[in-house]
Write an enzyme that holds these catalytic residues in place. Structure first.
Site, PDB file in Angstrom:
ATOM      1  N   GLY A  48      29.695  40.605 -28.031  1.00  0.00           N
ATOM      2  CA  GLY A  48      28.633  40.650 -29.024  1.00  0.00           C
ATOM      3  C   GLY A  48      29.137  41.307 -30.298  1.00  0.00           C
ATOM      4  CD  GLN A  53      29.649  45.703 -34.013  1.00  0.00           C
ATOM      5  OE1 GLN A  53      29.012  44.766 -33.563  1.00  0.00           O
ATOM      6  NE2 GLN A  53      30.480  46.414 -33.269  1.00  0.00           N
ATOM      7  CB  CYS A 112      30.609  49.514 -29.150  1.00  0.00           C
ATOM      8  SG  CYS A 112      30.131  48.981 -30.798  1.00  0.00           S
ATOM      9  CG  LEU A 113      34.125  44.398 -30.149  1.00  0.00           C
ATOM     10  CD1 LEU A 113      34.040  43.031 -30.799  1.00  0.00           C
ATOM     11  CD2 LEU A 113      35.370  44.502 -29.276  1.00  0.00           C
ATOM     12  CG  HIS A 154      25.365  47.262 -27.692  1.00  0.00           C
ATOM     13  ND1 HIS A 154      26.122  48.220 -27.049  1.00  0.00           N
ATOM     14  CD2 HIS A 154      26.071  46.950 -28.817  1.00  0.00           C
ATOM     15  CE1 HIS A 154      27.209  48.466 -27.761  1.00  0.00           C
ATOM     16  NE2 HIS A 154      27.205  47.703 -28.832  1.00  0.00           N
ATOM     17  CD  GLU A 155      26.206  43.403 -30.256  1.00  0.00           C
ATOM     18  OE1 GLU A 155      26.461  43.814 -31.399  1.00  0.00           O
ATOM     19  OE2 GLU A 155      26.955  43.608 -29.287  1.00  0.00           O
ATOM     20  CG  HIS A 158      25.828  47.518 -33.847  1.00  0.00           C
ATOM     21  ND1 HIS A 158      26.656  48.577 -34.116  1.00  0.00           N
ATOM     22  CD2 HIS A 158      26.244  47.009 -32.663  1.00  0.00           C
ATOM     23  CE1 HIS A 158      27.544  48.692 -33.121  1.00  0.00           C
ATOM     24  NE2 HIS A 158      27.310  47.766 -32.227  1.00  0.00           N
TER      25      HIS A 158
HETATM   26 NI    NI Z   1      28.482  47.482 -30.491  1.00  0.00          NI
END
Ligand code: NI
Length: 187
Positions: A48, A53, A112-113, A154-155, A158
């Site tokens: 995701g 991001q 998370c990236l 989660h996304e 952000h």
């Molecule tokens: Ni994330």
């Protein structure tokens, strides 16, 4: 298509509250951004990615859980172990809104990236419905459960400038940040 740079904590841009994608922004530029986001996410690799991001403060996210496909023939790795190929299921959510989150929580180990190599168990509503627009601006509603419900929530965090470690206790969060610092120093 192009791979874009993924912002990592403590980049202050990750705390920005993203703005809606406006009616006049459903255009080729948006489609290119989405293509780039998928390419960036797959290369990372991750399941995701929110637009912020990659530094774009717009309410837009992409998800592909890339689950194992039980119907496919297994493939053999170099060391001879067999595994199921994954099925790609790319999803785009523009201006997503969460409706009726369940009282019941489920726990997943999240990563998370933007916080590489850090993982922690996070509780979130186990099911919810998402209302979102597609790339043509059409509105849809869809009930979500399991990993998809967790990943979407989660996304969506952000988009509010929240990362998953913000859900941890202060002690656990500072331990995670310390670990991240240490790993970066070692890299
Ligand atoms: Ni994330």
């Amino acid at each position: 298509m192009a791979i874009r740079e993924i912002l990592e904590v403590p980049d202050p841009r990750l705390k920005i509250v993203s703005s809606p994608v406006e009616a006049n922004e459903f255009n080729d530029e948006l489609k290119t951004l989405v293509e780039d986001m998928f390419e960036t996410m797959y290369a990372a690799p991750g399941i995701g990615l929110a637009a912020i991001q990659v530094g774009v403060p717009k309410r837009l996210l992409v998800i592909d859980l890339q689950r194992e496909d039980p119907d496919a023939d297994p493939i053999k790795d170099e060391d001879g172990t067999e595994r199921q190929p994954v099925k790609s299921d790319p999803r785009v959510f523009v201006n997503p809104v969460i409706l009726n989150p369940a009282d019941e929580l489920s726990t997943y180990q999240e990563g998370c990236l933007s916080i590489p190599e850090i993982y922690a168990d996070i509780d979130r509503p186990s099911t919810c419905t998402v209302r979102y627009q597609d790339l043509e601006g059409e509105t849809h509603e869809e009930p979500l459960e399991g990993l998809m419900a967790t990943c979407l929530q989660h996304e969506m965090d952000h988009l509010e400038g929240i990362v998953f470690i913000d859900h941890l206790s202060r002690l656990k969060r500072s331990m995670a940040l310390k670990k991240l610092k240490k790993m970066r120093a070692a890299a």
